[in-house]
Design a protein around this motif. Structure first.
Motif, PDB file in Angstrom:
ATOM      1  N   ALA A  51     -10.937 -25.248  15.256  1.00  0.00           N
ATOM      2  CA  ALA A  51     -11.298 -24.186  14.316  1.00  0.00           C
ATOM      3  C   ALA A  51     -10.108 -23.253  14.097  1.00  0.00           C
ATOM      4  CB  ALA A  51     -12.504 -23.399  14.845  1.00  0.00           C
ATOM      5  N   VAL A  52      -9.406 -22.923  15.189  1.00  0.00           N
ATOM      6  CA  VAL A  52      -8.266 -22.011  15.089  1.00  0.00           C
ATOM      7  C   VAL A  52      -7.121 -22.659  14.301  1.00  0.00           C
ATOM      8  CG1 VAL A  52      -6.486 -20.809  16.416  1.00  0.00           C
ATOM      9  CG2 VAL A  52      -8.872 -20.710  17.160  1.00  0.00           C
ATOM     10  N   ALA A  53      -6.931 -23.954  14.481  1.00  0.00           N
ATOM     11  CA  ALA A  53      -5.881 -24.661  13.730  1.00  0.00           C
ATOM     12  C   ALA A  53      -6.119 -24.540  12.225  1.00  0.00           C
ATOM     13  CB  ALA A  53      -5.829 -26.128  14.145  1.00  0.00           C
ATOM     14  N   GLU A  54      -7.386 -24.506  11.839  1.00  0.00           N
ATOM     15  CA  GLU A  54      -7.720 -24.377  10.418  1.00  0.00           C
ATOM     16  C   GLU A  54      -7.250 -23.033   9.851  1.00  0.00           C
ATOM     17  OE1 GLU A  54      -9.175 -26.552   8.172  1.00  0.00           O
ATOM     18  OE2 GLU A  54      -8.677 -27.978   9.746  1.00  0.00           O
ATOM     19  N   ILE A  55      -7.234 -21.997  10.696  1.00  0.00           N
ATOM     20  CA  ILE A  55      -6.738 -20.685  10.236  1.00  0.00           C
ATOM     21  C   ILE A  55      -5.281 -20.812   9.806  1.00  0.00           C
ATOM     22  CG2 ILE A  55      -6.032 -18.381  10.996  1.00  0.00           C
ATOM     23  CD1 ILE A  55      -8.482 -18.191  12.712  1.00  0.00           C
ATOM     24  N   TYR A  56      -4.461 -21.440  10.640  1.00  0.00           N
ATOM     25  CA  TYR A  56      -3.032 -21.574  10.325  1.00  0.00           C
ATOM     26  C   TYR A  56      -2.849 -22.418   9.069  1.00  0.00           C
ATOM     27  CZ  TYR A  56      -2.086 -19.666  14.958  1.00  0.00           C
ATOM     28  OH  TYR A  56      -2.013 -18.857  16.050  1.00  0.00           O
ATOM     29  N   ARG A  57      -3.651 -23.471   8.957  1.00  0.00           N
ATOM     30  CA  ARG A  57      -3.558 -24.337   7.777  1.00  0.00           C
ATOM     31  C   ARG A  57      -3.885 -23.532   6.518  1.00  0.00           C
ATOM     32  NH1 ARG A  57      -6.754 -25.897   4.367  1.00  0.00           N
ATOM     33  NH2 ARG A  57      -8.558 -25.191   5.555  1.00  0.00           N
ATOM     34  N   ALA A  58      -5.011 -22.805   6.567  1.00  0.00           N
ATOM     35  CA  ALA A  58      -5.456 -22.089   5.369  1.00  0.00           C
ATOM     36  C   ALA A  58      -4.449 -21.022   4.951  1.00  0.00           C
ATOM     37  CB  ALA A  58      -6.822 -21.450   5.613  1.00  0.00           C
ATOM     38  N   LYS A  59      -3.834 -20.347   5.934  1.00  0.00           N
ATOM     39  CA  LYS A  59      -2.873 -19.291   5.616  1.00  0.00           C
ATOM     40  C   LYS A  59      -1.501 -19.842   5.239  1.00  0.00           C
ATOM     41  CE  LYS A  59      -2.351 -15.496   7.778  1.00  0.00           C
ATOM     42  NZ  LYS A  59      -2.631 -14.067   7.675  1.00  0.00           N
ATOM     43  N   GLY A  60      -1.268 -21.120   5.539  1.00  0.00           N
ATOM     44  CA  GLY A  60       0.054 -21.692   5.329  1.00  0.00           C
ATOM     45  C   GLY A  60       1.073 -21.006   6.214  1.00  0.00           C
ATOM     46  N   ARG A  61       0.639 -20.628   7.430  1.00  0.00           N
ATOM     47  CA  ARG A  61       1.503 -19.889   8.346  1.00  0.00           C
ATOM     48  C   ARG A  61       2.536 -20.838   8.937  1.00  0.00           C
ATOM     49  NH1 ARG A  61      -1.409 -15.229  11.891  1.00  0.00           N
ATOM     50  NH2 ARG A  61       0.358 -13.854  11.917  1.00  0.00           N
ATOM     51  N   PRO A  62       3.842 -20.538   8.791  1.00  0.00           N
ATOM     52  CA  PRO A  62       4.860 -21.491   9.220  1.00  0.00           C
ATOM     53  C   PRO A  62       5.048 -21.555  10.727  1.00  0.00           C
ATOM     54  CG  PRO A  62       5.895 -19.539   8.334  1.00  0.00           C
ATOM     55  CD  PRO A  62       4.425 -19.359   8.152  1.00  0.00           C
ATOM     56  N   SER A  63       4.454 -20.633  11.458  1.00  0.00           N
ATOM     57  CA  SER A  63       4.568 -20.707  12.909  1.00  0.00           C
ATOM     58  C   SER A  63       3.280 -20.168  13.520  1.00  0.00           C
ATOM     59  CB  SER A  63       5.758 -19.901  13.408  1.00  0.00           C
ATOM     60  OG  SER A  63       5.547 -18.541  13.131  1.00  0.00           O
ATOM     61  N   PHE A  64       3.059 -20.493  14.781  1.00  0.00           N
ATOM     62  CA  PHE A  64       1.827 -20.047  15.431  1.00  0.00           C
ATOM     63  C   PHE A  64       2.043 -18.699  16.094  1.00  0.00           C
ATOM     64  CE2 PHE A  64       1.490 -24.787  15.927  1.00  0.00           C
ATOM     65  CZ  PHE A  64       0.602 -24.939  14.888  1.00  0.00           C
ATOM     66  N   ASN A  65       1.651 -17.634  15.405  1.00  0.00           N
ATOM     67  CA  ASN A  65       1.604 -16.323  16.047  1.00  0.00           C
ATOM     68  C   ASN A  65       0.325 -16.243  16.840  1.00  0.00           C
ATOM     69  OD1 ASN A  65       3.875 -15.060  15.065  1.00  0.00           O
ATOM     70  ND2 ASN A  65       2.833 -14.330  13.221  1.00  0.00           N
ATOM     71  N   PRO A  66       0.358 -15.496  17.951  1.00  0.00           N
ATOM     72  CA  PRO A  66      -0.927 -15.298  18.621  1.00  0.00           C
ATOM     73  C   PRO A  66      -1.872 -14.512  17.709  1.00  0.00           C
ATOM     74  CG  PRO A  66       0.791 -13.915  19.599  1.00  0.00           C
ATOM     75  CD  PRO A  66       1.469 -14.808  18.615  1.00  0.00           C
ATOM     76  N   LEU A  67      -3.155 -14.823  17.791  1.00  0.00           N
ATOM     77  CA  LEU A  67      -4.157 -14.172  16.943  1.00  0.00           C
ATOM     78  C   LEU A  67      -4.966 -13.175  17.757  1.00  0.00           C
ATOM     79  CD1 LEU A  67      -5.519 -17.368  15.142  1.00  0.00           C
ATOM     80  CD2 LEU A  67      -3.778 -15.761  14.325  1.00  0.00           C
ATOM     81  N   ILE A  68      -5.462 -12.161  17.088  1.00  0.00           N
ATOM     82  CA  ILE A  68      -6.316 -11.191  17.761  1.00  0.00           C
ATOM     83  C   ILE A  68      -7.711 -11.791  17.924  1.00  0.00           C
ATOM     84  CG2 ILE A  68      -7.399  -8.918  17.564  1.00  0.00           C
ATOM     85  CD1 ILE A  68      -4.914  -8.107  15.832  1.00  0.00           C
TER      86      ILE A  68
END
Ligand code: TXA
Ligand code: MG
Length: 326
Positions: A51-68
């Motif tokens: 589920a969390v991986a989907e957040i990065y995909r949807a945002k197009g985030r180029p790196s994995f920042n820690p999430l709140i």
């Protein structure tokens, strides 16, 4: 690979029916944007790496920042992070509210490695918004939520902003109207006996220092990074060395595989995604790196991973983990 942006994004009312639909979606590992008093967050089950991986995909985030990790109350927060006296004081004074506390991860915590970007710390926040609090209580578990914008865009403070950036990429937005504060939460780290202001935000430095009874030891710069690099390791790196783009396993190497390239080789191999699904690989990345580390691997061969979609973030993190350390 089905990583296209072809979802139908529902606009949900902030009523009982809308909240029930939203919490059901979160249980099914879907992405739901929701209002907080600061900005809209893009929520997913923080305990589930897919589920969390989907957040990065949807945002197009180029790196994995820690999430709140957003939680309903301090009791839920205490299951995730270790509260020292100062953390207790700050939470007591400012939660619910625009304050994120970065604390050491508690034993038995449920927030997954990917949401913490592999760190041993966890960012926790109880937002001061009735819709967010109702959603978090219904979820009964931490919800990871970065600001609900495309990577590189400004944070959204209204449902229309969320839809403009993420329409077609996420499952729903709960319409809670405009956000009251409109800038992100203030982030304070309480680690290794030090208090650091990591990001200025909706709660003032003065208000925090009044409760802490003194000034922060560490300042921040405009780029939201601690001025003293190394005080807070922001990237997880295993002890062993990493050899990237490895076509095969060499003698004495453990393997971090992708798509079964090392299948059949003797040795300690973990495959990020035998089916070559990047979201699955992202979900496994930090957990597998840590597992190889804990197995004592001193040399780790990493199979090539395509540098597209989430692969960009995966390769970014692998390059950082492989970089020489000081
Ligand atoms: O107001 C807010 O904080 C909003 C709403 C949705 O709650 N969220 C938000 O999330 O601004 P995001 O992902 O855009 O920013 C979160 C920041 C990132 O810069 C990240 O590096 C930092 O929090 N952070 C989270 N966990 C951390 C940790 N364990 N150590 C250091 N920094 C952490
Ligand atoms: Mg953001």
């Amino acid at each position: 690979m089905s990583e296209k942006n072809t979802r139908t994004t529902r606009l949900l009312a902030a009523d009982a029916e809308g909240l029930a639909a939203a919490s059901e979606m979160l249980r099914e590992n879907r992405l739901v944007a929701f209002p907080t008093e600061t900005v809209y967050g893009l929520g997913a089950d923080a305990t589930n790496a897919r589920a969390v991986a989907e957040i990065y995909r949807a945002k197009g985030r180029p790196s994995f920042n820690p999430l709140i990790a957003h939680v309903a109350d301090i009791a839920m927060a205490r299951r995730e992070g270790i509260f020292d006296v100062r953390a207790e004081k700050l939470a007591e004074a400012f939660w619910p509210g625009p304050l994120t506390l970065v604390l050491p991860q508690a034993t038995g915590a449920s927030v997954c490695d990917l949401a913490r970007a592999g760190l041993r710390s966890v960012g926790l926040r109880v937002p001061d918004h009735p819709v967010a609090l109702a959603l978090l209580a219904a979820a009964g578990r931490p919800i990871a939520a970065p600001s609900a914008n495309l990577s590189g865009h400004v944070s959204p403070t209204a449902p229309a902003h969320v839809l403009a950036d993420l329409g077609g990429r996420i499952d729903a937005v709960i319409d809670g109207g405009p956000c009251g504060i409109g800038v992100e939460s203030t982030i304070v780290a309480l680690l290794d006996g030090k208090a650091a202001l990591l990001r200025p935000g909706g709660l003032s430095r003065a208000a925090l220092e009044a409760v802490l009874g003194g000034a922060f030891a560490v300042a921040f710069d405009e780029g939201e990074r601690p001025l003293s690099p190394g005080l807070l390791a922001s990237h997880y790196a295993p002890r062993g060395s990493l050899r990237l783009e490895a076509e095969n396993l060499r003698e004495g190497e453990a393997g971090l595989d992708f798509g079964g390239r090392f299948a059949g080789a003797a040795g300690n191999v973990l495959d990020l995604s035998p089916r070559e699904v990047l979201a699955e690989a992202a979900a496994h990345l930090f957990t597998f790196l840590r597992a190889l580390d804990e197995s004592g691997a001193m040399h780790i061969a990493v199979a090539p991973i395509p540098c597209v979609d989430l692969g960009e973030a995966i390769n970014d993190r692998l390059r950082r983990a492989a970089a020489p350390r000081g």
